[in-house]
Design an enzyme around this catalytic site. Structure first.
Site, mmCIF file in Angstrom:
data_model
loop_
_atom_site.group_PDB
_atom_site.id
_atom_site.type_symbol
_atom_site.label_atom_id
_atom_site.label_comp_id
_atom_site.label_asym_id
_atom_site.label_seq_id
_atom_site.Cartn_x
_atom_site.Cartn_y
_atom_site.Cartn_z
ATOM 1 C CB ILE A 1 22.642 -88.721 21.170
ATOM 2 C CG1 ILE A 1 23.962 -88.980 20.438
ATOM 3 C CG2 ILE A 1 22.567 -89.505 22.468
ATOM 4 C CD1 ILE A 1 25.184 -88.470 21.167
ATOM 5 C CG ASN B 1 20.812 -89.215 26.131
ATOM 6 O OD1 ASN B 1 21.377 -88.828 25.110
ATOM 7 N ND2 ASN B 1 21.466 -89.739 27.147
ATOM 8 C CB CYS B 2 20.724 -84.921 22.392
ATOM 9 S SG CYS B 2 21.040 -83.229 21.889
ATOM 10 C CG ASN B 3 17.603 -81.722 26.997
ATOM 11 O OD1 ASN B 3 16.964 -82.749 27.224
ATOM 12 N ND2 ASN B 3 18.248 -81.058 27.934
ATOM 13 C CE LYS C 1 15.369 -86.740 25.835
ATOM 14 N NZ LYS C 1 15.408 -86.635 27.293
#
Length: 118
Positions: free
Chosen positions: A7, A9-11, A14
């Site tokens: 996903i 926006n998952c840190n 990223k």
């Protein structure tokens, strides 16, 4: 070719995407929000890592399940079904490279596994 699932926006995702970019490794990203995981893919992954490893029991989605729902996740079939219902519960990122499956982000594992010639 590296395939990465997660996903956007998952840190942790990223971090993995940044690492790949920093090391100039090309990849194809599959966003579970736009392309939900299919049963065939989850089954394929679970042949290389256990279904238990695919279920992120530390995340918010797992914690939001009722105790009864959590207790019902006890085998391959129930594990895959809960992941199909809640893609955000899949451990991320998942990286496919050659015949390997990597779960999560670990700089040392990435260095030893994914460092490709440019």
């Amino acid at each position: 070719m590296v395939e990465i699932y997660g996903i956007k926006n998952c840190n942790t995702v990223k971090k993995a995407l940044d690492w790949l970019a920093e090391h100039e490794i090309s990849y194809t990203f599959h966003d579970f929000k736009k392309e939900p995981a299919r049963e065939e893919k989850l089954t394929e992954w679970s042949k290389k890592v256990s279904w238990e490893q695919l279920v992120n029991k530390k995340g918010t989605t797992w914690r939001k399940l009722s105790k009864e729902e959590q207790d019902n996740v006890k085998d391959f079939s129930s594990g895959i079904q809960i992941l199909l219902q809640h893609n955000s519960m899949i451990k991320r990122p998942i990286i496919e490279y050659n015949d390997l499956i990597l779960l999560g982000f670990d700089d040392n594992v990435y260095l030893s596994t994914l460092k490709l010639p440019h």
